[in-house]
Scaffold this active site. Structure first.
Site, mmCIF file in Angstrom:
data_model
loop_
_atom_site.group_PDB
_atom_site.id
_atom_site.type_symbol
_atom_site.label_atom_id
_atom_site.label_comp_id
_atom_site.label_asym_id
_atom_site.label_seq_id
_atom_site.Cartn_x
_atom_site.Cartn_y
_atom_site.Cartn_z
ATOM 1 N N CYS A 2 28.768 36.637 -5.301
ATOM 2 C CA CYS A 2 29.139 37.000 -6.759
ATOM 3 C C CYS A 2 30.314 36.623 -7.376
ATOM 4 C CB CYS A 2 28.992 38.845 -6.363
ATOM 5 S SG CYS A 2 27.872 39.265 -5.670
ATOM 6 N N ARG A 27 28.056 31.329 -8.136
ATOM 7 C CA ARG A 27 28.319 32.564 -7.058
ATOM 8 C C ARG A 27 27.135 33.120 -6.858
ATOM 9 N NH1 ARG A 27 33.702 31.988 -6.070
ATOM 10 N NH2 ARG A 27 33.652 33.779 -4.692
ATOM 11 N N TRP A 74 24.950 38.074 -6.136
ATOM 12 C CA TRP A 74 24.065 37.525 -5.245
ATOM 13 C C TRP A 74 23.836 38.950 -4.619
ATOM 14 C CZ3 TRP A 74 24.307 36.933 0.177
ATOM 15 C CH2 TRP A 74 23.024 35.934 0.473
ATOM 16 N N ASN A 98 32.973 41.444 -5.150
ATOM 17 C CA ASN A 98 32.545 40.315 -4.635
ATOM 18 C C ASN A 98 32.812 40.368 -3.232
ATOM 19 O OD1 ASN A 98 33.837 36.838 -4.357
ATOM 20 N ND2 ASN A 98 31.821 37.914 -3.569
ATOM 21 N N GLY A 99 31.828 40.557 -2.346
ATOM 22 C CA GLY A 99 32.264 40.661 -0.906
ATOM 23 C C GLY A 99 31.306 41.684 -0.278
ATOM 24 N N GLU A 479 18.970 17.046 6.899
ATOM 25 C CA GLU A 479 19.275 17.004 5.458
ATOM 26 C C GLU A 479 18.065 16.795 4.563
ATOM 27 O OE1 GLU A 479 21.677 18.189 3.477
ATOM 28 O OE2 GLU A 479 21.428 16.917 1.730
ATOM 29 N N LYS A 483 17.041 19.812 2.038
ATOM 30 C CA LYS A 483 16.869 19.736 0.658
ATOM 31 C C LYS A 483 15.346 20.017 0.264
ATOM 32 C CE LYS A 483 19.788 19.238 -0.485
ATOM 33 N NZ LYS A 483 21.255 18.974 -0.097
ATOM 34 N N GLU A 486 15.010 23.998 0.368
ATOM 35 C CA GLU A 486 15.477 25.189 -0.350
ATOM 36 C C GLU A 486 15.145 24.979 -1.676
ATOM 37 O OE1 GLU A 486 19.933 24.463 -0.950
ATOM 38 O OE2 GLU A 486 19.558 22.070 -0.481
ATOM 39 N N HIS A 502 8.797 16.696 22.737
ATOM 40 C CA HIS A 502 9.377 17.986 23.491
ATOM 41 C C HIS A 502 8.977 19.252 22.739
ATOM 42 C CE1 HIS A 502 11.404 15.313 26.263
ATOM 43 N NE2 HIS A 502 11.932 14.642 25.261
ATOM 44 N N LYS A 602 25.401 28.873 -4.996
ATOM 45 C CA LYS A 602 26.082 27.600 -4.837
ATOM 46 C C LYS A 602 27.294 27.806 -3.759
ATOM 47 C CE LYS A 602 26.652 23.469 -5.592
ATOM 48 N NZ LYS A 602 26.059 22.548 -4.922
#
Ligand code: F6R
Length: 607
Positions: A2, A27, A74, A98-99, A479, A483, A486, A502, A602
Site C-alpha cells: 500500500c 505499491r 494491496w 501500510n503494513g 526467470e 515472467k 506473472e 527426475h 511492484k
C-alpha cells in the site's frame, strides 16, 4: 504494501493527493481512497480497482478541503472491496495504513467486547478504533497516538487525521517506510520521496519507531520513547515528472527496449574504459579479506543472486550462498567468518530483503546492495551501495532492473576475483571488453521482436509452459517462467535441464511448450540431450541459442530464436531479452493487464 500520502496544505488537496497516489500505484492498485477534512466534517471517496476509478468518482463528486490523506491498497486483510478500502473512519478519527498489524485479532476482540462494531475486515480498522477510544480521554491527538502505538505489533506506516483538529496529520512508522516532506507553508507525509516529488524535494526519512505531528508550519518528530528528535532534511533528487510510455503500448515494453541504454549507463559507472578495468565505488573495507559471500533477494532479483553464485565461485573461487529473503533470517543462517552480504533489489524496500539486510548487519556482516532506487531504505542502510542506473521501473514485471542488476553483479564478481588474486590484469581486460559488448548484443536480441510476437500466439494457448537451462541459464529458465506466469497467468516452471528426468518430464506432452535456453558452449550438448529426451515425449521445443547452437540442434526444434554469439558472462543479459519479449507478447495475446497484473504490486513491503 500500500501507498500512503497526506497533505496539510494551504490550497485544495484532493487532486494533489490523487496525483501522489498515481506515483504510489507501484505499491498496490486493488482499491484506493481519499479523505479530506473541511468545515468540521470528513469527506471521503473510495473505489474498488485501479486509481482511475477513484479519480472518476472524485470528478463526479469532488471533495473540498486543504488537509487530507489518501491510500492505494494491496489487500492483506479482507478482499479489495470498497468497504475494506482506506481511509477508515471511526468517530472523529480517520486513518490510512501500510503494513500488517499482526496482533489485530486480540485487539479487535477486545474492542468488540467493549461494544465497538467494525465495518471492514481489515487489520487497519482496529487502529482507528484504538485512537478513537483514546481520544475520549486523552488531552490531545498526540497523547492518544502515543498511547496506541506501543500496543501495535507488526509493521506499519500510518497517517491519522482528526475531525476536531483539522490542521494536523499524525504519522508513525515501524517496519514500513514513511517520509516527511517540507513545503512552503504546507507539509506532507508520504510512503516515499517519489510520491512527494511534485510537492517538495525537501525530505526527512523517519526512523524505526518514529512518529510525527505534521502541521502547516511545523513538523514535530518523536522517537519510540516519545522523546522529541530531529531527523536530517535531505534533498531527495526524485523526479517530479510523471513518467510516460512514450511510443510504447505498455511500460513493460518500453522498459524492455530501454535495456541497451540503461545497461550501458550502469556499466559506465563500473568500468574504467581506458584502463579496461572494473571499478567499484569507494568502500571502507577490503574485498581481499572476504572469505564467503551471502546473497539475499526476492523473486527476479534472487535469480541475479543465483547467477552471481556461478560467476563469483568461478571467477573469485569464493563460496557463495544464495537465499530467498523470506527464508533467510528465519532459518538462523550461519554468518561467521569474513562474510560479504549482498542484497539485490530494484525497489530497495522489499520487506523481506530489508529484514535480511538488517539481520546481516546485526550479526556483524559487511553488506553491499545492488539497488535501483537510490533514496530507498536499503540504499541508505547498506555499507556499500552499488547502484543500478535503470531509472524508474514502472511495469510490475522487472525487466531493465534485472539486466542492470546482472551488469553490476558481473562487475562485483570481477572485482572480487581481482581482489582475491584469481584474475590477471589481462583476463580482466578481456572480460571488460565483453561487458562493453553487452548493450549492442542486447540491441541485436531486440531485433527478434516480430518473430517472437508471432510465436507468442501459439504459446498463449498453452496451459503449462516449461523452461530449461543449465549453469547460469538455469536461473534464466526460472526467470523466464516467472515472467510468463506473472503477466500472462499461464502456469510455467523453470528447471535445470538435468533435473527433467527426475520428475518434471512426466508433465511433457504435445501440448506443453518447452523453452530451451542453450547458448553454444561447454554445457550445450548436455542441454540438447535433455531437450531430445523431452522431444521424444512430444514436447514442442522453442530453442533459444546462437548461430552455432542452432546449426547443431535447431532443425529438431519446432521454433528457434537466434541470439548473437556472446561471451558466457554476458549471455544472461542478452538471453533476458527474448524471454521478456515472449512473456510480454503472450500476455498481450491473452489481453491481460501487462503493467499491473492481478494480485501483484511492484514493491512488496509486507512479509
Ligand atoms: C518479478 C518481479 C519480482 C521482484 C521481487 C523483488 O518480475 O519483479 O519478483 O523481483 O518482488 O523486488 P525488488 O527487486 O524490488 O526487491
Amino acid at each position: 504494501m500500500c501507498g500512503i500520502i497526506g497533505i496539510v496544505g494551504k490550497d485544495a488537496v484532493a487532486q494533489r493527493l490523487v496525483d501522489g497516489l498515481r506515483r504510489l500505484e507501484y505499491r498496490g492498485y486493488d482499491s484506493a481512497g481519499i479523505c479530506t477534512v473541511t468545515n468540521g466534517q470528513f469527506g471521503r471517496r473510495r473505489a474498488e480497482g485501479k486509481l482511475n476509478n477513484l479519480a472518476a468518482k472524485l470528478a463526479a463528486e469532488p471533495l473540498e478541503g486543504i488537509v487530507g490523506i489518501a491510500h492505494t491498497r494491496w489487500a492483506t486483510h479482507g478482499a479489495p472491496t470498497e468497504d475494506n478500502a482506506h481511509p477508515h473512519i471511526v468517530g472523529d478519527v480517520t486513518i490510512v495504513h501500510n503494513g500488517i498489524i499482526e496482533n489485530f485479532k486480540p485487539l479487535r476482540d477486545e474492542l468488540i467486547a467493549q461494544g465497538r462494531t467494525f465495518l471492514s475486515e481489515t487489520d487497519t480498522e482496529v487502529v482507528a478504533h484504538l485512537v478513537d477510544r483514546e481520544m475520549q480521554t486523552a488531552a490531545s491527538p498526540q497523547e492518544a497516538v502515543a498511547a496506541v502505538l506501543p500496543r501495535l505489533h507488526g509493521a506499519f506506516a500510518l497517517a491519522i487525521m482528526f475531525r476536531e483538529h483539522p490542521d494536523l496529520i499524525i504519522g508513525a512508522r515501524l517496519g514500513a517506510p514513511l517520509t516527511v516532506g517540507y513545503g512552503d507553508g504546507e507539509n506532507y507525509l508520504g510512503s516515499d520521496a517519489l510520491a512527494l516529488a511534485p510537492l517538495t524535494q525537501r525530505i526527512a526519512y523517519l526512523e524505526e519507531g518514529d512518529w510525527v505531528v505534521v502541521g502547516r508550519d511545523k513538523v514535530d518528530i518523536y522517537d519510540r520513547t516519545n522523546t522529541p528528535v530531529t531527523r536530517p532534511i535531505v534533498v531527495s533528487g526524485a523526479s517530479g515528472a510523471l513518467i510516460d510510455k512514450g511510443n510504447h503500448r505498455h511500460f513493460m515494453q518500453k522498459e524492455i527496449y530501454e535495456q541497451p541504454v540503461v545497461v550501458a549507463d550502469t556499466l559506465q559507472s563500473y568500468i574504467r574504459p581506458l584502463e579496461m578495468q572494473v571499478a567499484m565505488p569507494q568502500m571502507d573495507f577490503d574485498l581481499s579479506e572476504v572469505e564467503r559471500v551471502v546473497i539475499v533477494a526476492c523473486g527476479t532479483a534472487s535469480y541475479v543472486g543465483m547467477i552471481g553464485k556461478y560467476w563469483i565461485e568461478q571467477m573469485a573461487r569464493l563460496p557463495v550462498d544464495v537465499d530467498v529473503a523470506s527464508e533467510f533470517r528465519y532459518r538462523d543462517p550461519v554468518l561467521t567468518g569474513k562474510v560479504l552480504g549482498v542484497v539485490v533489489s530494484q525497489s530497495g524496500e522489499t520487506a523481506d530483503t530489508l529484514a535480511a539486510l538488517r539481520h546481516m548487519k546485526a550479526n556483524g556482516v559487511t553488506t553491499a546492495g545492488i539497488i535501483n532506487v537510490p533514496t530507498s531504505s536499503m540504499a541508505r542502510e547498506v555499507d556499500l551501495l552499488l547502484p543500478t542506473h535503470a531509472g524508474p521501473e514502472i511495469g510490475v514485471a522487472s525487466t531493465k532492473a534485472f539486466t542492470c542488476q546482472l551488469a553490476v553483479m558481473a562487475a562485483l564478481s570481477v572485482n572480487l576475483a581481482r581482489a582475491k588474486g584469481k584474475m590477471t590484469a589481462e583476463q580482466e581486460r578481456e572480460i571488460v571488453g565483453h561487458l562493453k559488448e553487452a548493450p549492442a548484443a542486447m540491441n541485436a536480441a531486440l531485433s527478434h521482436d516480430d518473430e517472437i510476437q508471432k510465436m507468442a500466439h501459439t504459446i498463449a494457448e498453452a496451459r503449462d509452459v516449461l523452461y530449461l537451462g543449465r549453469g547460469p541459464d538455469y536461473p534464466m529458465a526460472l526467470e523466464g517462467a516467472l515472467k510468463l506466469k506473472e503477466i500472462s497467468y499461464i502456469h510455467a516452471e523453470g528447471y535445470a535441464s538435468g533435473e527433467m528426468k527426475h520428475g518434471p518430464i512426466a508433465l511433457i506432452d504435445d501440448k506443453v511448450p518447452l523453452i530451451v535456453l542453450a547458448p553454444a558452449g561447454p554445457l550445450f550438448d548436455k542441454t540438447v540431450s535433455n531437450m531430445q529426451e523431452a522431444m521424444a515425449r512430444g514436447a514442442q521445443v522453442v530453442l533459444i541459442s546462437d548461430a552455432e547452437g542452432l546449426a547443431l540442434a535447431g532443425s529438431d526444434a519446432k521454433a528457434t530464436i537466434e541470439m548473437p554469439a556472446v561471451h558466457p558472462l554476458i549471455a544472461p543479459l542478452v538471453y533476458a531479452v527474448p524471454i521478456q519479449l515472449l512473456a510480454y507478447h503472450v500476455a498481450c495475446a491473452k489481453g491481460t493487464d501487462v503493467d499491473q497484473p492481478r494480485n501483484l504490486a511492484k514493491s512488496v513491503t509486507v512479509e
